[in-house]
Design a protein around this motif. Structure first.
Motif, PDB file in Angstrom:
ATOM      1  N   SER A 472      -8.466  -6.174   0.101  1.00  0.00           N
ATOM      2  CA  SER A 472      -7.226  -6.629   0.079  1.00  0.00           C
ATOM      3  C   SER A 472      -7.560  -8.323  -0.677  1.00  0.00           C
ATOM      4  O   SER A 472      -7.199  -9.297  -1.169  1.00  0.00           O
ATOM      5  CB  SER A 472      -6.370  -7.382   1.655  1.00  0.00           C
ATOM      6  OG  SER A 472      -7.538  -7.452   2.467  1.00  0.00           O
ATOM      7  N   ARG A 475      -6.101 -12.301   0.582  1.00  0.00           N
ATOM      8  CA  ARG A 475      -4.593 -11.543   0.241  1.00  0.00           C
ATOM      9  C   ARG A 475      -4.004 -12.578   1.952  1.00  0.00           C
ATOM     10  O   ARG A 475      -3.170 -12.963   2.377  1.00  0.00           O
ATOM     11  CB  ARG A 475      -4.414 -10.609   0.598  1.00  0.00           C
ATOM     12  CG  ARG A 475      -2.862  -9.994   0.913  1.00  0.00           C
ATOM     13  CD  ARG A 475      -2.410  -8.725   0.711  1.00  0.00           C
ATOM     14  NE  ARG A 475      -0.401  -8.478   1.034  1.00  0.00           N
ATOM     15  CZ  ARG A 475      -0.020  -7.079   1.600  1.00  0.00           C
ATOM     16  NH1 ARG A 475      -1.290  -6.365   1.287  1.00  0.00           N
ATOM     17  NH2 ARG A 475       0.731  -6.963   1.498  1.00  0.00           N
ATOM     18  N   ASP A 490       0.626 -13.887   4.751  1.00  0.00           N
ATOM     19  CA  ASP A 490       0.204 -13.475   3.155  1.00  0.00           C
ATOM     20  C   ASP A 490      -0.136 -14.737   1.674  1.00  0.00           C
ATOM     21  O   ASP A 490       1.322 -15.424   1.812  1.00  0.00           O
ATOM     22  CB  ASP A 490       1.896 -12.786   2.559  1.00  0.00           C
ATOM     23  CG  ASP A 490       1.281 -11.913   1.578  1.00  0.00           C
ATOM     24  OD1 ASP A 490      -0.019 -11.754   0.764  1.00  0.00           O
ATOM     25  OD2 ASP A 490       1.877 -10.755   1.161  1.00  0.00           O
ATOM     26  N   ARG A 491      -1.580 -14.795   1.821  1.00  0.00           N
ATOM     27  CA  ARG A 491      -1.539 -15.781   0.666  1.00  0.00           C
ATOM     28  C   ARG A 491      -0.914 -15.271  -0.682  1.00  0.00           C
ATOM     29  O   ARG A 491      -2.144 -16.382  -1.562  1.00  0.00           O
ATOM     30  CB  ARG A 491      -3.219 -16.200   1.387  1.00  0.00           C
ATOM     31  CG  ARG A 491      -3.684 -16.813   2.181  1.00  0.00           C
ATOM     32  CD  ARG A 491      -4.752 -16.895   2.011  1.00  0.00           C
ATOM     33  NE  ARG A 491      -5.474 -18.372   1.504  1.00  0.00           N
ATOM     34  CZ  ARG A 491      -6.060 -18.225  -0.024  1.00  0.00           C
ATOM     35  NH1 ARG A 491      -6.220 -16.731  -0.155  1.00  0.00           N
ATOM     36  NH2 ARG A 491      -5.969 -19.206  -0.530  1.00  0.00           N
ATOM     37  N   THR A 492      -0.619 -14.790  -0.918  1.00  0.00           N
ATOM     38  CA  THR A 492      -0.446 -14.597  -2.656  1.00  0.00           C
ATOM     39  C   THR A 492       0.665 -15.079  -3.285  1.00  0.00           C
ATOM     40  O   THR A 492      -0.196 -15.326  -4.001  1.00  0.00           O
ATOM     41  CB  THR A 492       0.717 -13.088  -2.288  1.00  0.00           C
ATOM     42  OG1 THR A 492       0.102 -11.955  -1.531  1.00  0.00           O
ATOM     43  CG2 THR A 492       1.448 -12.730  -3.775  1.00  0.00           C
ATOM     44  N   PRO A 493       1.644 -16.145  -2.296  1.00  0.00           N
ATOM     45  CA  PRO A 493       2.240 -17.524  -3.264  1.00  0.00           C
ATOM     46  C   PRO A 493       1.476 -18.199  -3.071  1.00  0.00           C
ATOM     47  O   PRO A 493       1.445 -19.278  -4.355  1.00  0.00           O
ATOM     48  CB  PRO A 493       3.025 -17.936  -2.004  1.00  0.00           C
ATOM     49  CG  PRO A 493       3.872 -16.416  -1.324  1.00  0.00           C
ATOM     50  CD  PRO A 493       2.360 -15.811  -0.818  1.00  0.00           C
ATOM     51  N   MET A 495      -2.424 -18.279  -3.143  1.00  0.00           N
ATOM     52  CA  MET A 495      -3.168 -17.594  -4.709  1.00  0.00           C
ATOM     53  C   MET A 495      -2.865 -17.404  -6.004  1.00  0.00           C
ATOM     54  O   MET A 495      -3.094 -17.583  -7.309  1.00  0.00           O
ATOM     55  CB  MET A 495      -3.658 -16.204  -4.240  1.00  0.00           C
ATOM     56  CG  MET A 495      -3.970 -16.130  -2.894  1.00  0.00           C
ATOM     57  SD  MET A 495      -4.965 -14.839  -3.373  1.00  0.00           S
ATOM     58  CE  MET A 495      -3.884 -13.819  -3.022  1.00  0.00           C
ATOM     59  N   ASN A 496      -0.796 -17.292  -6.294  1.00  0.00           N
ATOM     60  CA  ASN A 496      -0.141 -17.910  -7.566  1.00  0.00           C
ATOM     61  C   ASN A 496       0.083 -18.942  -7.687  1.00  0.00           C
ATOM     62  O   ASN A 496       0.820 -19.202  -9.138  1.00  0.00           O
ATOM     63  CB  ASN A 496       0.809 -16.790  -7.601  1.00  0.00           C
ATOM     64  CG  ASN A 496       0.842 -15.101  -6.901  1.00  0.00           C
ATOM     65  OD1 ASN A 496      -0.606 -14.918  -8.258  1.00  0.00           O
ATOM     66  ND2 ASN A 496       0.889 -14.619  -6.817  1.00  0.00           N
TER      67      ASN A 496
END
Length: 598
Positions: A472, A475, A490-493, A495-496
């Motif tokens: 993962s 994330r 959730d770190r997806t935003p 990282m994006n």
């Protein structure tokens, strides 16, 4: 009237008369000077002399009474065992007990028991009776097999005679029913044999063969070796190969699998192992734990100023080495990613580096940042790449140094008081920093600037953060607070780079299973399990399944011996699913171990 004629004596006659008078005087003086004979001894004096010094007649009577008692004991033994023999007759000397001892020679009154002639040679390894030597008949004499020589010998032992029938407590030392008089040496042998029958020789004191010694020194915890040794009894004390040999070997507890087994939520297959420091316990709380990146080695440290290394074989976990630093109560310690060095520090303005290959320990003093000396290096973290060392400074500062040269590289500044930080586990160089007010900052080491800032929902006095790893990546992030609540994001935003500055993120799950300050947060190496714990309450530890963010219900139980948890660490690899072992250090200094299976 006639006149008498005068008698005239010459000078010679006068000398003769004087000599006679002198001789008479000398004889009288000699007679008077002769000593008078002592008076004869009365009856009381003779009796006192006999009691103090003894007499020959009394010795003979006592000896005769003793022989009569021996004859009576022998007759009772013969009547009990059914052995026939003449009454009052000694088979060895042919002397009858009622005969007059005046006609007996002195050399016939006693004899030395040298054993029964004609016995076979015994096995020295299987018979405890032959610890002091083996007696073997042959060649017309007695041959004694040479063994370990005693450190000291008493020549009087051969002249001592002990009767085993004289006292009831000595009869247990007889080898046959007819045994009675033995020599001092034989008596000592029988005493030693009886003692070792009650208290056998411990296994660690027994001599080992070359094969047993090589087997004891062998360090290989692979499954094949474990299966080969299943049928053998464990007879050696916990030991391990030298640390240098273990580091140079390619064997280890890590079994890297090409596929990762997915854990199911709800139920966890977990097995307890022997404590890591069972044979070398700590003298204080285990404040820091760290597993070696490639080898089965666990590092522990605490306020007892000592670093300890253990070889984790899941059986005895023998200690490998230790390092005592009297001036530093150690608060943080960790293996460097190069697997050759150990970094550790305390509440001091310096830190140490322990080289495991050479054994040397280097003190890194006078650490500067912005031309100012760092006052305390109590808490630090090494980057996954091994190039950087981040130190928690005063206020909102995080100092970043070179791990190889200890030179200052950068300092990250955040608002408020920084409480914790976490390195990115992916290829990017950066950190996530949390302050006490619940704000989190993303620091880009390449740009030397804050790239993002966001808020923890409901965060009140943040205490701990950690980033996920494994498949993962970065994330997931877990944020713990003083209230015991752990939020998982959730770190997806992030990282994006789609998060607005200062925006409050919505957590995937808010876990309220603990009610006291979160002191430990650790993701497993594959990122499927999160361990969260609090040292403020006993047995306050929970394991969370990722990504469902549900707590495993079957562990820990009320009987799980956790104590007050001070530190948590995961071992990489193993178990087929990459989770390996879970290590928990508590306030009492115990380091518990568990294995998680898919």
């Amino acid at each position: 009237m006639g006149k008498k004629k005068a008698t005239n004596k010459g000078p010679s006659q006068a000398l003769i008369d004087a000599a006679k008078a002198l001789s008479f005087t000398t004889d009288a003086a000699q007679k008077n000077s002769l000593p008078k004979p002592p008076p004869s001894k009365d009856k009381e004096e003779l009796e006192l002399e006999r009691l103090v010094f003894g007499d020959f007649s009394g010795f003979q009577e006592a000896l005769r009474e003793g022989l009569d008692q021996d004859d009576e004991e022998e007759e009772r033994e013969r009547a009990y065992t059914g052995i026939e023999g003449g009454e009052g007759e000694d088979e060895e000397s042919g002397i009858k007990g009622n005969e007059d001892l005046d006609a007996v020679h002195d050399d016939e009154l006693f004899f030395f028991d040298t054993g029964v002639p004609g016995i076979d040679e015994r096995d020295a390894e299987g018979d405890l009776d032959l610890l002091s030597g083996m007696v073997k008949a042959g060649g017309g004499g007695v041959e004694v097999e040479e063994g370990p020589k005693p450190a000291w010998e008493d020549s009087d032992d051969e002249r001592v005679i002990v009767s085993l029938m004289s006292q009831s407590r000595l009869r247990k030392y007889r080898e046959t029913f007819t045994d009675d008089v033995v020599s001092g040496t034989d008596y000592i042998r029988r005493l030693r044999t009886q003692y070792e029958r009650v208290y056998p020789v411990p296994t660690w004191a027994q001599p080992q063969s070359q094969e047993q010694e090589s087997k004891r020194r062998r360090v290989d915890s692979s499954d094949s070796d474990i299966s080969d040794d299943e049928g053998e009894e464990e007879t050696t004390t916990p030991s391990a190969a030298p640390l240098s040999d273990l580091l140079q070997s390619t064997s280890g507890y890590i079994t890297r699998s090409t596929t990762t087994t997915k854990l199911k939520p709800g139920h966890l297959d977990i097995t307890r192992l022997p404590d890591a420091n069972l044979h070398s316990p700590a003298q204080s709380a285990a404040t820091s734990l760290s597993f070696h990146p490639t080898h089965p080695i666990l590092l522990t440290s605490g306020f007892d100023h000592t670093l300890r290394l253990y070889h984790i074989d899941a059986k005895t976990n023998p200690p490998l080495s230790s390092l005592y630093i009297p001036s530093v109560p150690i608060s943080t310690s960790a293996f460097h990613p190069d697997a050759r060095r150990v970094f550790f520090s305390g509440r001091r303005p310096y830190y140490h580096i322990w080289d495991l290959e050479t054994g040397s320990c280097e003190r890194i003093a006078r650490v500067f940042a912005y031309w100012e000396r760092v006052k305390s290096i109590e808490y630090f973290k090494l980057s996954p790449c091994g190039s950087y060392l981040a130190i928690l400074g005063a206020g909102g500062q995080i100092h970043i140094l070179s791990a190889s040269t200890a030179q200052w590289i950068a300092t990250a500044h955040v608002d408020g008081q920084a409480v914790d930080f976490a390195w990115y586990n992916t290829g990017a160089s950066g950190l996530t920093i949390a302050n006490k007010a619940g704000e989190l900052f993303e620091y880009d080491l390449t740009a030397r600037a804050i790239s993002a800032r966001w808020l923890d929902e409901g965060g009140v006095h943040t205490s701990k953060i950690t980033l996920s790893s494994g498949a993962s990546g970065d994330r997931f992030i877990a944020v713990g607070s003083n209230s015991g609540v752990v939020n998982i994001y959730d770190r997806t935003p992030i990282m994006n780079s789609t998060v607005e500055l200062g925006k409050t993120l919505k957590p995937i799950k808010a876990l309220g299973h603990l009610v006291t300050r979160i002191g430990s947060l650790e993701f497993s190496p594959d990122g499927q399990v999160l361990a969260m714990a609090s040292r403020a309450k006993k047995d306050a530890l929970r394991l969370v399944h990722i990504p469902t963010c549900t707590v495993f219900s079957n562990w820990p139980t009320s009987a799980t011996p956790l104590g007050r948890v001070e530190a948590v660490a995961w071992a990489k690899g193993g178990g087929g699913g990459g989770r390996g072992m879970l290590s928990v250090g508590n306030e009492a200094g115990k380091v518990r171990l568990w294995e998680i299976r898919p």
